[in-house]
Design an enzyme around this catalytic site. Structure first.
Site: not given
Length: 312
Positions: A113-115, A117
Protein backbone atom coordinates in the site's frame (compact mmCIF):
# COMPACT_ATOMS: atom_id res chain seq x y z
CA UNK A 1 11.48 -13.96 -25.22
CA UNK A 2 7.95 -12.55 -25.10
CA UNK A 3 5.67 -12.71 -22.07
CA UNK A 4 1.87 -12.53 -22.05
CA UNK A 5 0.60 -10.05 -19.46
CA UNK A 6 -2.99 -9.27 -18.44
CA UNK A 7 -4.19 -6.34 -16.33
CA UNK A 8 -7.46 -7.26 -14.62
CA UNK A 9 -9.00 -3.92 -13.71
CA UNK A 10 -7.19 -1.92 -16.37
CA UNK A 11 -9.73 0.93 -16.28
CA UNK A 12 -8.90 1.94 -12.70
CA UNK A 13 -6.26 4.46 -11.66
CA UNK A 14 -3.59 1.87 -10.84
CA UNK A 15 -4.40 -0.32 -13.83
CA UNK A 16 -4.18 2.60 -16.24
CA UNK A 17 -0.82 3.65 -14.83
CA UNK A 18 0.53 0.12 -15.14
CA UNK A 19 -0.68 -0.05 -18.75
CA UNK A 20 1.11 3.23 -19.48
CA UNK A 21 4.36 1.83 -18.10
CA UNK A 22 4.04 -1.37 -20.16
CA UNK A 23 3.07 0.30 -23.43
CA UNK A 24 5.61 -0.09 -26.18
CA UNK A 25 7.69 -2.76 -24.44
CA UNK A 26 8.43 -5.32 -27.18
CA UNK A 27 9.07 -8.17 -24.72
CA UNK A 28 5.50 -7.94 -23.42
CA UNK A 29 2.23 -8.92 -25.11
CA UNK A 30 -0.74 -7.31 -23.36
CA UNK A 31 -3.86 -9.45 -23.27
CA UNK A 32 -7.36 -7.94 -23.23
CA UNK A 33 -10.88 -8.91 -22.27
CA UNK A 34 -14.13 -7.88 -23.92
CA UNK A 35 -15.90 -5.04 -22.13
CA UNK A 36 -18.99 -7.22 -21.66
CA UNK A 37 -16.91 -9.88 -19.86
CA UNK A 38 -15.11 -7.62 -17.39
CA UNK A 39 -17.38 -8.58 -14.47
CA UNK A 40 -17.65 -12.28 -15.35
CA UNK A 41 -15.28 -14.03 -12.96
CA UNK A 42 -15.03 -17.20 -15.07
CA UNK A 43 -14.09 -15.28 -18.21
CA UNK A 44 -11.63 -13.09 -16.32
CA UNK A 45 -10.02 -16.21 -14.88
CA UNK A 46 -9.74 -17.73 -18.36
CA UNK A 47 -7.77 -14.73 -19.62
CA UNK A 48 -5.59 -14.71 -16.50
CA UNK A 49 -4.84 -18.41 -17.00
CA UNK A 50 -3.70 -17.75 -20.55
CA UNK A 51 -1.13 -15.23 -19.32
CA UNK A 52 2.38 -15.65 -17.96
CA UNK A 53 1.68 -12.90 -15.43
CA UNK A 54 -1.43 -11.00 -14.38
CA UNK A 55 -1.96 -7.82 -12.42
CA UNK A 56 -5.09 -7.73 -10.27
CA UNK A 57 -6.06 -4.06 -9.92
CA UNK A 58 -9.35 -4.77 -8.20
CA UNK A 59 -11.25 -4.26 -4.95
CA UNK A 60 -10.39 -6.81 -2.27
CA UNK A 61 -13.55 -8.85 -2.81
CA UNK A 62 -12.99 -9.17 -6.56
CA UNK A 63 -9.39 -10.30 -6.05
CA UNK A 64 -10.47 -12.90 -3.50
CA UNK A 65 -13.18 -14.11 -5.86
CA UNK A 66 -10.89 -14.79 -8.82
CA UNK A 67 -7.74 -16.12 -7.14
CA UNK A 68 -9.15 -19.64 -6.43
CA UNK A 69 -9.73 -20.00 -10.19
CA UNK A 70 -6.18 -19.07 -11.17
CA UNK A 71 -3.67 -21.80 -12.01
CA UNK A 72 -0.80 -22.04 -9.50
CA UNK A 73 1.83 -21.59 -12.20
CA UNK A 74 0.46 -18.22 -13.37
CA UNK A 75 2.36 -15.35 -11.75
CA UNK A 76 0.01 -12.88 -10.05
CA UNK A 77 0.60 -9.38 -8.72
CA UNK A 78 -2.29 -8.17 -6.58
CA UNK A 79 -2.57 -4.43 -5.85
CA UNK A 80 -5.41 -4.64 -3.30
CA UNK A 81 -5.10 -5.10 0.46
CA UNK A 82 -6.48 -8.64 0.23
CA UNK A 83 -3.24 -10.62 0.45
CA UNK A 84 -0.54 -8.35 1.88
CA UNK A 85 -0.25 -10.35 5.09
CA UNK A 86 -1.70 -13.62 3.77
CA UNK A 87 0.19 -16.94 4.00
CA UNK A 88 1.66 -18.01 0.69
CA UNK A 89 1.98 -14.46 -0.62
CA UNK A 90 5.23 -12.50 -0.88
CA UNK A 91 5.28 -8.82 0.04
CA UNK A 92 6.34 -6.82 -3.02
CA UNK A 93 8.99 -4.46 -1.64
CA UNK A 94 12.29 -5.53 -3.26
CA UNK A 95 14.48 -3.14 -1.29
CA UNK A 96 13.77 -4.86 2.03
CA UNK A 97 16.51 -7.33 2.89
CA UNK A 98 15.90 -10.76 1.41
CA UNK A 99 12.74 -9.67 -0.33
CA UNK A 100 14.07 -9.33 -3.86
CA UNK A 101 14.95 -13.01 -4.10
CA UNK A 102 11.59 -14.02 -2.63
CA UNK A 103 9.83 -11.94 -5.30
CA UNK A 104 12.03 -13.42 -8.02
CA UNK A 105 10.85 -16.96 -7.27
CA UNK A 106 7.25 -16.20 -6.27
CA UNK A 107 4.02 -16.77 -8.18
CA UNK A 108 1.91 -14.73 -5.75
CA UNK A 109 3.09 -11.21 -4.87
CA UNK A 110 1.11 -8.55 -3.01
CA UNK A 111 1.97 -4.98 -4.01
CA UNK A 112 2.42 -2.75 -0.92
CA UNK A 113 0.00 0.00 0.00
CA UNK A 114 1.10 3.58 -0.57
CA UNK A 115 0.92 4.83 3.03
CA UNK A 116 2.36 1.53 4.22
CA UNK A 117 5.35 1.84 1.88
CA UNK A 118 6.23 5.23 3.31
CA UNK A 119 6.15 3.95 6.88
CA UNK A 120 7.77 0.56 6.35
CA UNK A 121 10.71 1.99 4.42
CA UNK A 122 11.60 4.00 7.54
CA UNK A 123 10.62 1.67 10.39
CA UNK A 124 11.57 -1.79 9.10
CA UNK A 125 15.35 -1.21 8.78
CA UNK A 126 15.62 0.32 12.25
CA UNK A 127 13.74 -2.54 13.90
CA UNK A 128 15.55 -5.15 11.81
CA UNK A 129 18.97 -3.69 12.69
CA UNK A 130 18.15 -3.42 16.39
CA UNK A 131 18.29 0.36 16.71
CA UNK A 132 14.59 0.59 17.59
CA UNK A 133 12.80 -2.14 19.58
CA UNK A 134 9.79 -3.94 18.14
CA UNK A 135 7.60 -2.52 20.92
CA UNK A 136 8.57 1.11 20.30
CA UNK A 137 5.44 3.37 20.31
CA UNK A 138 5.60 4.44 16.66
CA UNK A 139 3.35 7.14 15.25
CA UNK A 140 3.00 8.28 11.67
CA UNK A 141 1.42 11.09 9.65
CA UNK A 142 1.04 10.57 5.91
CA UNK A 143 0.03 13.28 3.43
CA UNK A 144 -1.26 12.15 0.04
CA UNK A 145 -2.69 13.64 -3.12
CA UNK A 146 -6.31 12.87 -3.88
CA UNK A 147 -5.49 10.32 -6.61
CA UNK A 148 -4.72 7.93 -3.75
CA UNK A 149 -8.48 7.56 -3.27
CA UNK A 150 -8.99 6.18 -6.79
CA UNK A 151 -11.50 7.15 -9.46
CA UNK A 152 -14.27 8.10 -7.05
CA UNK A 153 -12.16 10.52 -5.05
CA UNK A 154 -10.52 11.95 -8.17
CA UNK A 155 -13.99 12.73 -9.56
CA UNK A 156 -15.03 14.34 -6.27
CA UNK A 157 -11.96 16.58 -6.11
CA UNK A 158 -12.14 17.57 -9.77
CA UNK A 159 -15.87 18.35 -9.66
CA UNK A 160 -16.44 22.08 -10.08
CA UNK A 161 -19.32 21.83 -7.60
CA UNK A 162 -17.26 20.19 -4.87
CA UNK A 163 -17.55 21.43 -1.26
CA UNK A 164 -15.31 24.39 -0.44
CA UNK A 165 -13.49 22.50 2.31
CA UNK A 166 -12.01 20.14 -0.29
CA UNK A 167 -9.42 22.86 -0.89
CA UNK A 168 -8.01 22.24 2.62
CA UNK A 169 -6.16 19.21 4.02
CA UNK A 170 -8.54 16.57 5.40
CA UNK A 171 -7.52 13.95 7.94
CA UNK A 172 -9.25 10.59 7.65
CA UNK A 173 -8.97 7.09 9.12
CA UNK A 174 -9.81 8.78 12.42
CA UNK A 175 -11.17 5.59 13.97
CA UNK A 176 -7.55 4.32 13.94
CA UNK A 177 -8.54 1.28 11.92
CA UNK A 178 -6.97 2.05 8.54
CA UNK A 179 -6.67 -0.83 6.05
CA UNK A 180 -2.87 -0.40 5.77
CA UNK A 181 -2.21 -0.97 9.47
CA UNK A 182 -1.86 -4.79 9.31
CA UNK A 183 0.96 -4.65 6.78
CA UNK A 184 2.58 -1.63 8.46
CA UNK A 185 2.74 -3.65 11.67
CA UNK A 186 3.64 -7.10 10.32
CA UNK A 187 6.19 -6.12 7.68
CA UNK A 188 7.95 -3.69 10.03
CA UNK A 189 8.19 -6.42 12.66
CA UNK A 190 6.27 -4.50 15.32
CA UNK A 191 4.45 -5.93 18.31
CA UNK A 192 1.69 -3.28 18.07
CA UNK A 193 0.29 -1.09 15.33
CA UNK A 194 1.55 2.49 15.04
CA UNK A 195 -0.76 5.42 15.73
CA UNK A 196 -1.46 6.42 12.15
CA UNK A 197 -3.04 9.59 10.76
CA UNK A 198 -3.47 9.78 6.97
CA UNK A 199 -4.31 13.14 5.38
CA UNK A 200 -5.56 13.90 1.86
CA UNK A 201 -4.96 17.29 0.27
CA UNK A 202 -5.99 19.22 -2.83
CA UNK A 203 -3.27 18.12 -5.26
CA UNK A 204 -3.26 15.19 -7.66
CA UNK A 205 -0.41 12.95 -6.54
CA UNK A 206 2.62 12.76 -4.30
CA UNK A 207 3.13 11.47 -0.78
CA UNK A 208 5.06 12.61 2.27
CA UNK A 209 5.23 10.27 5.27
CA UNK A 210 6.67 11.43 8.59
CA UNK A 211 7.69 9.23 11.52
CA UNK A 212 8.95 10.95 14.70
CA UNK A 213 11.41 9.35 17.11
CA UNK A 214 11.97 10.21 20.77
CA UNK A 215 15.63 9.52 21.39
CA UNK A 216 15.17 9.32 25.17
CA UNK A 217 13.29 6.07 24.50
CA UNK A 218 16.27 4.75 22.53
CA UNK A 219 19.19 4.79 25.00
CA UNK A 220 22.59 4.72 23.35
CA UNK A 221 21.17 5.50 19.87
CA UNK A 222 22.07 8.82 18.24
CA UNK A 223 20.45 10.65 15.32
CA UNK A 224 23.67 10.13 13.38
CA UNK A 225 23.43 6.38 13.91
CA UNK A 226 19.82 6.28 12.72
CA UNK A 227 20.59 8.31 9.60
CA UNK A 228 23.63 6.18 8.76
CA UNK A 229 21.66 2.97 9.30
CA UNK A 230 19.06 4.00 6.71
CA UNK A 231 21.77 5.07 4.25
CA UNK A 232 23.62 1.77 4.67
CA UNK A 233 20.44 -0.29 4.38
CA UNK A 234 19.47 1.19 1.02
CA UNK A 235 22.96 1.71 -0.38
CA UNK A 236 23.08 0.84 -4.08
CA UNK A 237 19.32 0.82 -4.61
CA UNK A 238 18.65 2.48 -7.96
CA UNK A 239 15.27 3.97 -7.02
CA UNK A 240 16.39 5.33 -3.63
CA UNK A 241 18.09 8.49 -2.44
CA UNK A 242 18.89 8.71 1.28
CA UNK A 243 19.90 12.25 2.19
CA UNK A 244 22.44 12.94 4.95
CA UNK A 245 21.16 13.93 8.39
CA UNK A 246 19.72 17.44 8.33
CA UNK A 247 20.05 17.90 4.56
CA UNK A 248 16.93 19.67 3.28
CA UNK A 249 16.09 21.84 0.26
CA UNK A 250 17.29 25.43 0.40
CA UNK A 251 14.11 26.78 1.97
CA UNK A 252 14.04 24.05 4.61
CA UNK A 253 10.66 22.77 3.43
CA UNK A 254 9.59 19.53 1.73
CA UNK A 255 6.75 19.57 -0.81
CA UNK A 256 4.67 16.39 -0.84
CA UNK A 257 4.33 16.57 -4.62
CA UNK A 258 8.07 16.93 -5.30
CA UNK A 259 8.42 13.44 -6.83
CA UNK A 260 5.14 13.48 -8.76
CA UNK A 261 5.41 11.46 -11.96
CA UNK A 262 8.42 9.42 -10.82
CA UNK A 263 8.92 5.90 -9.47
CA UNK A 264 11.63 6.95 -7.03
CA UNK A 265 11.68 7.44 -3.28
CA UNK A 266 13.76 9.86 -1.20
CA UNK A 267 14.42 9.62 2.54
CA UNK A 268 15.23 12.53 4.83
CA UNK A 269 16.24 12.59 8.50
CA UNK A 270 16.29 15.64 10.75
CA UNK A 271 17.04 16.12 14.45
CA UNK A 272 16.39 18.77 17.09
CA UNK A 273 19.43 20.87 18.10
CA UNK A 274 19.91 18.88 21.30
CA UNK A 275 19.45 15.52 19.55
CA UNK A 276 16.51 14.53 21.74
CA UNK A 277 14.05 14.19 18.85
CA UNK A 278 14.19 13.00 15.26
CA UNK A 279 11.91 13.17 12.26
CA UNK A 280 12.14 10.51 9.56
CA UNK A 281 10.55 11.41 6.22
CA UNK A 282 9.85 9.44 3.05
CA UNK A 283 8.91 11.30 -0.12
CA UNK A 284 7.52 9.60 -3.23
CA UNK A 285 4.57 9.48 -5.65
CA UNK A 286 1.59 7.50 -4.38
CA UNK A 287 0.95 6.47 -8.01
CA UNK A 288 4.62 5.55 -8.58
CA UNK A 289 6.61 3.76 -5.90
CA UNK A 290 3.35 3.81 -3.93
CA UNK A 291 1.41 1.62 -6.39
CA UNK A 292 1.83 1.12 -10.16
CA UNK A 293 5.57 1.77 -10.27
CA UNK A 294 6.10 -0.75 -7.47
CA UNK A 295 3.92 -3.27 -9.30
CA UNK A 296 5.90 -2.94 -12.55
CA UNK A 297 9.18 -3.19 -10.63
CA UNK A 298 7.99 -6.50 -9.11
CA UNK A 299 6.82 -7.74 -12.51
CA UNK A 300 10.26 -7.09 -13.97
CA UNK A 301 11.88 -9.11 -11.19
CA UNK A 302 9.40 -12.00 -11.48
CA UNK A 303 9.96 -12.24 -15.25
CA UNK A 304 13.75 -11.90 -15.02
CA UNK A 305 13.79 -8.53 -16.81
CA UNK A 306 15.69 -5.33 -16.07
CA UNK A 307 14.24 -4.29 -12.71
CA UNK A 308 13.75 -0.63 -13.67
CA UNK A 309 12.47 -1.17 -17.22
CA UNK A 310 9.44 1.01 -17.92
CA UNK A 311 9.94 3.08 -14.76
CA UNK A 312 10.51 6.80 -14.54
Amino acid sequence: MSYKVFIDGSSGTTGLRIADRLAGRPELELLHIAEADRKDVEKRAAVINSADLAFLCLPDAASKEVIPLVKPEVKVLDTSTAFRTAPGWVYGFPELRGQREKIRTANRVAVPGCHASGFIVLARPLVEMGLVPADYPFSCHSLTGYSGGGKKMIAEYEDAARPALYSTPRAYGLTLHHKHLPEMTAVSGLTAAPVFCPIVDDYYSGMEVTVPLRMDLLPGVTPEAVSKALADYYAGEKLFTVHPLGQLPGDGMLAAGALQGTDRIELYTTASPDGSQMLLISLFDNLGKGSSGAAVQCMNIMLGLDETAGLE
